[in-house]
Design a protein around this motif. Structure first.
Motif, PDB file in Angstrom:
ATOM      1  N   SER A  82       0.818  -1.212   0.000  1.00 52.65           N
ATOM      2  CA  SER A  82       0.000   0.000   0.000  1.00 52.65           C
ATOM      3  C   SER A  82       0.852   1.262   0.000  1.00 52.65           C
ATOM      4  O   SER A  82       0.504   2.262  -0.646  1.00 52.65           O
ATOM      5  N   CYS A  83       1.993   1.228   0.693  1.00 51.47           N
ATOM      6  CA  CYS A  83       2.817   2.434   0.783  1.00 51.47           C
ATOM      7  C   CYS A  83       3.652   2.650  -0.482  1.00 51.47           C
ATOM      8  O   CYS A  83       3.988   3.794  -0.812  1.00 51.47           O
ATOM      9  N   THR A  84       3.982   1.580  -1.197  1.00 50.64           N
ATOM     10  CA  THR A  84       4.618   1.737  -2.505  1.00 50.64           C
ATOM     11  C   THR A  84       3.631   2.367  -3.485  1.00 50.64           C
ATOM     12  O   THR A  84       3.968   3.293  -4.228  1.00 50.64           O
ATOM     13  N   LEU A  85       2.405   1.880  -3.458  1.00 50.97           N
ATOM     14  CA  LEU A  85       1.363   2.453  -4.324  1.00 50.97           C
ATOM     15  C   LEU A  85       1.112   3.923  -4.000  1.00 50.97           C
ATOM     16  O   LEU A  85       0.871   4.739  -4.902  1.00 50.97           O
ATOM     17  N   SER A  86       1.165   4.280  -2.705  1.00 51.99           N
ATOM     18  CA  SER A  86       0.892   5.668  -2.330  1.00 51.99           C
ATOM     19  C   SER A  86       1.932   6.611  -2.915  1.00 51.99           C
ATOM     20  O   SER A  86       1.625   7.782  -3.211  1.00 51.99           O
ATOM     21  N   GLN A  87       3.163   6.130  -3.090  1.00 50.32           N
ATOM     22  CA  GLN A  87       4.204   6.941  -3.713  1.00 50.32           C
ATOM     23  C   GLN A  87       4.026   6.986  -5.234  1.00 50.32           C
ATOM     24  O   GLN A  87       4.278   8.012  -5.872  1.00 50.32           O
ATOM     25  N   MET A  88       3.607   5.886  -5.812  1.00 48.14           N
ATOM     26  CA  MET A  88       3.434   5.820  -7.272  1.00 48.14           C
ATOM     27  C   MET A  88       2.328   6.744  -7.766  1.00 48.14           C
ATOM     28  O   MET A  88       2.402   7.295  -8.865  1.00 48.14           O
TER      29      MET A  88
ATOM     30  N   ASP B  45      -0.370  24.137  -3.002  1.00 51.65           N
ATOM     31  CA  ASP B  45       0.498  24.767  -2.000  1.00 51.65           C
ATOM     32  C   ASP B  45       1.787  23.987  -1.776  1.00 51.65           C
ATOM     33  O   ASP B  45       2.568  24.308  -0.881  1.00 51.65           O
ATOM     34  N   GLY B  46       2.009  22.949  -2.592  1.00 49.10           N
ATOM     35  CA  GLY B  46       3.223  22.160  -2.472  1.00 49.10           C
ATOM     36  C   GLY B  46       3.105  20.965  -1.548  1.00 49.10           C
ATOM     37  O   GLY B  46       4.013  20.131  -1.486  1.00 49.10           O
ATOM     38  N   SER B  47       1.991  20.849  -0.817  1.00 45.44           N
ATOM     39  CA  SER B  47       1.784  19.706   0.058  1.00 45.44           C
ATOM     40  C   SER B  47       1.421  18.473  -0.767  1.00 45.44           C
ATOM     41  O   SER B  47       1.025  18.584  -1.934  1.00 45.44           O
ATOM     42  N   ILE B  48       1.566  17.316  -0.145  1.00 46.18           N
ATOM     43  CA  ILE B  48       1.328  16.042  -0.831  1.00 46.18           C
ATOM     44  C   ILE B  48       0.062  15.379  -0.306  1.00 46.18           C
ATOM     45  O   ILE B  48      -0.173  15.335   0.900  1.00 46.18           O
ATOM     46  N   SER B  49      -0.743  14.863  -1.206  1.00 48.29           N
ATOM     47  CA  SER B  49      -1.891  14.035  -0.835  1.00 48.29           C
ATOM     48  C   SER B  49      -1.716  12.660  -1.473  1.00 48.29           C
ATOM     49  O   SER B  49      -1.337  12.558  -2.644  1.00 48.29           O
TER      50      SER B  49
ATOM     51  N   ALA C 155       2.987   8.655   1.837  1.00 47.56           N
ATOM     52  CA  ALA C 155       2.920   9.344   0.541  1.00 47.56           C
ATOM     53  C   ALA C 155       3.688  10.658   0.559  1.00 47.56           C
ATOM     54  O   ALA C 155       4.140  11.144  -0.482  1.00 47.56           O
ATOM     55  N   ALA C 156       3.850  11.248   1.766  1.00 40.98           N
ATOM     56  CA  ALA C 156       4.496  12.561   1.880  1.00 40.98           C
ATOM     57  C   ALA C 156       6.013  12.472   2.006  1.00 40.98           C
ATOM     58  O   ALA C 156       6.683  13.502   2.100  1.00 40.98           O
ATOM     59  N   ALA C 157       6.580  11.270   2.011  1.00 37.86           N
ATOM     60  CA  ALA C 157       8.031  11.119   2.195  1.00 37.86           C
ATOM     61  C   ALA C 157       8.800  11.645   0.987  1.00 37.86           C
ATOM     62  O   ALA C 157       8.358  11.540  -0.159  1.00 37.86           O
ATOM     63  N   LYS C 158       9.971  12.202   1.250  1.00 37.80           N
ATOM     64  CA  LYS C 158      10.834  12.710   0.180  1.00 37.80           C
ATOM     65  C   LYS C 158      11.576  11.559  -0.487  1.00 37.80           C
ATOM     66  O   LYS C 158      12.533  11.014   0.064  1.00 37.80           O
ATOM     67  N   THR C 159      11.145  11.193  -1.659  1.00 43.92           N
ATOM     68  CA  THR C 159      11.816  10.141  -2.423  1.00 43.92           C
ATOM     69  C   THR C 159      11.288  10.133  -3.850  1.00 43.92           C
ATOM     70  O   THR C 159      10.146  10.537  -4.093  1.00 43.92           O
ATOM     71  N   GLU C 160      12.126   9.683  -4.740  1.00 48.01           N
ATOM     72  CA  GLU C 160      11.714   9.466  -6.127  1.00 48.01           C
ATOM     73  C   GLU C 160      11.600   7.971  -6.408  1.00 48.01           C
ATOM     74  O   GLU C 160      11.393   7.563  -7.541  1.00 48.01           O
ATOM     75  N   GLU C 161      11.748   7.160  -5.341  1.00 49.05           N
ATOM     76  CA  GLU C 161      11.726   5.699  -5.472  1.00 49.05           C
ATOM     77  C   GLU C 161      10.555   5.145  -4.659  1.00 49.05           C
ATOM     78  O   GLU C 161      10.673   4.966  -3.441  1.00 49.05           O
TER      79      GLU C 161
END
Length: 526
Positions: free
Chosen positions: A171-177, A184-188, A352-358
């Motif tokens: 689920s957390c991999t999907l949330s990043q994808m 405002d620059g925030s992540i959902s 989903a809000a973590a800083k990563t491109e992976e």
């Protein structure tokens, strides 16, 4: 739609309070029964029956002198959670085992890049998610599992947590994808986004299914945030403080106001402030609780072999007092799922809000959550409850988890319940600030369908969330909380369906990431 849900919760509360005073079952009680019949229906259809026995193993007889039997229920949703976790573990080739060491390196910051897209570090994303899962379930829930399922339930809790690690990875991999960057620059991100966007990209009828599942999830996560993630937490905290320090009922107002101020100060600042707070609170509260538990265990060091022996031997017990093998199995799986929320998808909102491109990298970070939550913290509670003998005390009523754990702590040193009460307060507070964030992401998703006003109006949800803290502190909420708990568990259904459909897309990402990692292409930061 979101506002209507909050209004519905208020109406349900008023109706529930009236019913409690009148002694009549409320509409909410009936709704809970209906929800239970849908989500928790017995997939064995009453086919698993055993003879009842007392604590000494003697048959329990009915009025006619015949042995009484009881039905062991195997709830539908519990099995969905378990089968989903097993599927993900096999599908991703045991990533929870082979990626464990690498995930620790990521959490330590060896692969952090400040320039990556996101709002918080891997570590703060993990602590934000853990703050929602490490809570009263680790204290009361484990004790209830042992009371009703015997020490053997602990074994199945640990097994379920191992598989649950991969469900959380998924689920957390999907949330990043499929996360979304707001104006405002925030992540959902989270299940409502990845089931919507991911299935929409598949085209055809998948798009409609994705939208239905996404809206369902957003409504469920909002309801769960207000009830189980808010009112239940403050209600139990107020009761714990009143009991420990001998306070009057009027103290509930003071406790509620103080917690409301503390929670409001954090959640109004968004995920960055939540991450900053939880990065300090979570390690401290887990460390405090685990250290005290270890101390009690060491004070009873000669009983450790016996306690571990009970856990393993009774995991496969035929003892009808604890529901036989299936009863022990179900209680272990159920409390593990309630504790670490693996399969529910809630942690994916924070990750989903973590800083990563992976995306896979964040999934690897997230899977450590169930390990810390269940395999470490819950196991500590279990060992204290078993090793002190409190689990087998017939004077304690069943389902009285907080009392059982408190007695276990008090049996070692009389003032240890004070430490437990402080832990309860920290656990509840951290749970509330993270669930406030989860609920507001559901709000944003739903209201963005109406002219994109979700982000603009999110302060409304935050204020309502804080107000409900006062409601939870001062009023009896049993029926409302049963409803809210059902909503939280119901989140597993749309999340697991969507995650299974999208699993092939994740597998491709996993293979690519792992090949680059093994080839040395990814250089850790020194």
């Amino acid at each position: 739609m979101a506002t209507l849900l909050l209004a519905l919760l208020t109406i349900l509360y008023v109706a529930s309070a009236w019913a409690q005073e009148s002694g009549e079952p409320s509409a909410l009680d009936k709704a809970n029964a209906t929800i239970g019949a849908v989500l928790f229906f017995d997939i064995a259809f009453g086919g698993i029956q055993i003879d009842e026995v007392d604590r000494d193993g003697n048959p329990v007889l009915d009025a006619s002198g015949n042995p009484k039997t009881k039905v062991i229920s195997v709830p539908f949703l519990v099995i969905v959670l378990l089968l989903g976790a097993i599927f993900f573990t096999l599908w991703y080739r045991w990533i929870n085992v082979r990626g464990f060491k690498h995930s620790i390196d990521i959490i330590r910051g060896k692969y952090d890049n400040p320039e990556d897209t996101g709002e918080i570090s891997h570590f703060r994303a993990l602590t934000s998610a853990l703050s929602a899962t490490v809570g009263l379930g680790n204290i009361a829930g484990v004790a209830i599992a042992i009371q009703l399922g015997g020490p053997g339930a602990v074994f199945w809790m640990l097994v379920a947590a191992m598989f649950g690690m991969t469900a959380k990875f998924s689920s957390c991999t999907l949330s990043q994808m499929y996360r979304q960057t707001n104006r405002d620059g925030s992540i959902s991100g989270g299940p409502m986004y990845y089931v919507d966007i991911g299935l929409r990209q598949m085209g055809g009828g998948w798009a409609t299914l994705g939208k239905v599942l996404a809206v369902m999830y957003a409504l469920l996560v909002m309801g769960g945030a207000i009830g189980a993630g808010n009112m239940f937490q403050v209600n139990q905290t107020a009761e714990a403080f009143r009991s420990t320090f001998g306070l009057s009922e009027g103290a509930n107002w003071i406790i509620g106001i103080v917690i409301a101020i503390l929670v409001g100060a954090v959640i109004i600042g968004g995920i960055k402030r939540i991450g900053a707070a939880t990065s300090k609170i979570v390690p401290a509260m887990c460390g405090l609780y685990v250290c005290v538990s270890i101390l009690i265990i060491l004070m009873n060091v000669t009983k450790i072999p016996e306690a571990i022996g009970l856990i393993f031997s009774m995991a496969f017990t035929g003892n009808a007092f604890y529901g036989g093998f299936f009863g022990v199995l179900v209680w272990g799986i159920k409390r593990s799922s309630f504790s670490n929320e693996a399969g529910l998808g809630s942690a994916a909102i924070a990750h989903a809000a973590a800083k990563t491109e992976e995306p896979v990298r964040e999934g690897l970070v997230a899977m450590i959550g169930p390990f810390i939550d269940t395999i470490i913290v819950c196991f500590m509670t279990a060992m204290v409850v078993i090793i002190t003998g409190a689990w087998n005390d017939p004077s304690l009523s069943q389902s009285d988890g907080i009392t059982l754990t408190t007695q276990a702590f008090a049996s070692a040193i009389s003032w240890f319940p004070l430490v437990l009460t402080i832990s309860i307060g920290l656990f509840a507070y951290s749970t509330m600030i993270s669930w406030g964030y989860y609920g507001e992401r559901g709000w944003i998703y739903l209201l963005d369908h109406f002219g994109g006003i979700g982000l603009k109006s999110v302060i409304v949800f935050r204020l309502i969330f804080v107000i409900f803290i006062l409601v939870g502190a001062v009023y009896p909420l049993r029926a409302v909380l049963d409803f809210s708990d059902a909503m939280v568990l119901g989140m597993a259904f749309p999340n697991i369906i969507g995650s299974v459909i999208l699993a092939p897309r994740i597998l491709g990402k996993v293979r690519d990431y792992w090949s680059r990692y093994q080839s040395g292409e990814m250089e850790p930061v020194e």
